[in-house]
Motif scaffolding. Structure first.
Motif, short mmCIF file in Angstrom:
data_model
loop_
_atom_site.label_atom_id
_atom_site.label_comp_id
_atom_site.label_asym_id
_atom_site.label_seq_id
_atom_site.Cartn_x
_atom_site.Cartn_y
_atom_site.Cartn_z
N ASP A 59 -26.09 -35.28 -1.63
CA ASP A 59 -25.67 -36.67 -1.86
C ASP A 59 -24.18 -36.91 -1.66
OD1 ASP A 59 -28.27 -37.50 -2.47
OD2 ASP A 59 -28.04 -36.89 -4.56
N LYS A 62 -22.80 -39.28 1.12
CA LYS A 62 -23.97 -39.94 1.70
C LYS A 62 -23.74 -41.45 1.73
CE LYS A 62 -29.01 -39.74 1.14
NZ LYS A 62 -30.07 -39.15 0.30
N ASP A 66 -28.04 -45.81 0.92
CA ASP A 66 -29.11 -44.85 0.66
C ASP A 66 -29.09 -44.40 -0.80
OD1 ASP A 66 -29.90 -44.99 3.32
OD2 ASP A 66 -28.75 -43.21 3.90
N LEU A 67 -27.91 -44.11 -1.32
CA LEU A 67 -27.81 -43.67 -2.72
C LEU A 67 -28.32 -44.75 -3.67
CD1 LEU A 67 -24.30 -41.96 -2.60
CD2 LEU A 67 -26.52 -40.82 -2.89
N ARG A 69 -30.39 -47.24 -2.97
CA ARG A 69 -31.83 -47.41 -2.75
C ARG A 69 -32.62 -46.32 -3.47
NH1 ARG A 69 -31.79 -48.07 2.40
NH2 ARG A 69 -31.93 -45.88 2.96
N GLU A 70 -32.06 -45.11 -3.51
CA GLU A 70 -32.72 -43.98 -4.16
C GLU A 70 -32.45 -43.92 -5.67
OE1 GLU A 70 -31.23 -40.66 -1.93
OE2 GLU A 70 -32.10 -41.40 -0.06
N GLY A 71 -31.71 -44.90 -6.20
CA GLY A 71 -31.42 -44.94 -7.63
C GLY A 71 -30.44 -43.87 -8.09
N LYS A 72 -29.58 -43.41 -7.19
CA LYS A 72 -28.62 -42.36 -7.52
C LYS A 72 -27.25 -42.96 -7.82
CE LYS A 72 -31.06 -38.88 -4.89
NZ LYS A 72 -31.02 -37.97 -3.75
#
Length: 168
Positions: A59, A62, A66-67, A69-72
């Motif tokens: 990550d 990144k 994207d982060l 959207r992925e809940g990160k």
């Protein structure tokens, strides 16, 4: 910003007040945050940006979309580079105590895209970046329950050796 936070900011000497939308978190000191002393700026143009990433290889650096959207974990704070001399402080909140990766960039041309030839970058380790992609170990910082302080010396492209700090 709350009245209490504004009063706290007013009580702090001008150069000690951190920049960025998260400044009140560092002044209050009651939530996990990182206060960064920024050293070695090439000039006082453009904007400064702090970005907080998960502290894992997959990550690190990144794409933020994207982060999210992925809940990160991902957080970004911008501040105009102050025109005056003296120390520069910025603050960024962390979602909780833990390990994160922290990136500082000096966007000298205000284009919101890293210009390899012009812009500067730095990480909490302050090790020479060189010519290769930064390593996660250079960026990792442990954040406690209050304000964690660190300093970052900005590095700029300096010939064939890649990125390094400007000599004092």
């Amino acid at each position: 910003m709350s009245v209490a936070a504004l009063l706290l900011l007013a009580a702090v000497p001008v150069q000690a007040v951190p920049l960025g939308e998260d400044a009140a978190a560092c002044v209050a000191g009651t939530v996990p945050a990182i206060q960064v002393s920024i050293l070695g700026l090439k000039d006082r143009t453009g904007r400064l940006k702090l970005e907080l990433y998960p502290a894992n290889e997959g990550d690190f650096l990144k794409d933020d979309r994207d982060l999210v959207r992925e809940g990160k974990v991902f957080r970004r704070v911008w501040a105009q580079t102050p025109a005056g001399g003296g120390s520069v402080q910025m603050c960024i909140r962390a979602p909780a105590p833990g390990r994160y990766a922290l990136l500082l960039t000096h966007d000298r041309d205000n284009r919101n895209k890293f210009n390899f030839w012009r812009d500067g970058a730095g990480f909490p380790s302050n090790t020479k970046l060189g010519r290769s992609r930064p390593k996660l170990a250079q960026a990792v910082i442990a954040v406690g329950g209050g304000v964690t302080g660190t300093s970052i010396r900005v590095q700029y492209l300096r010939g064939l050796g890649g990125f390094s700090p400007i000599p004092n």
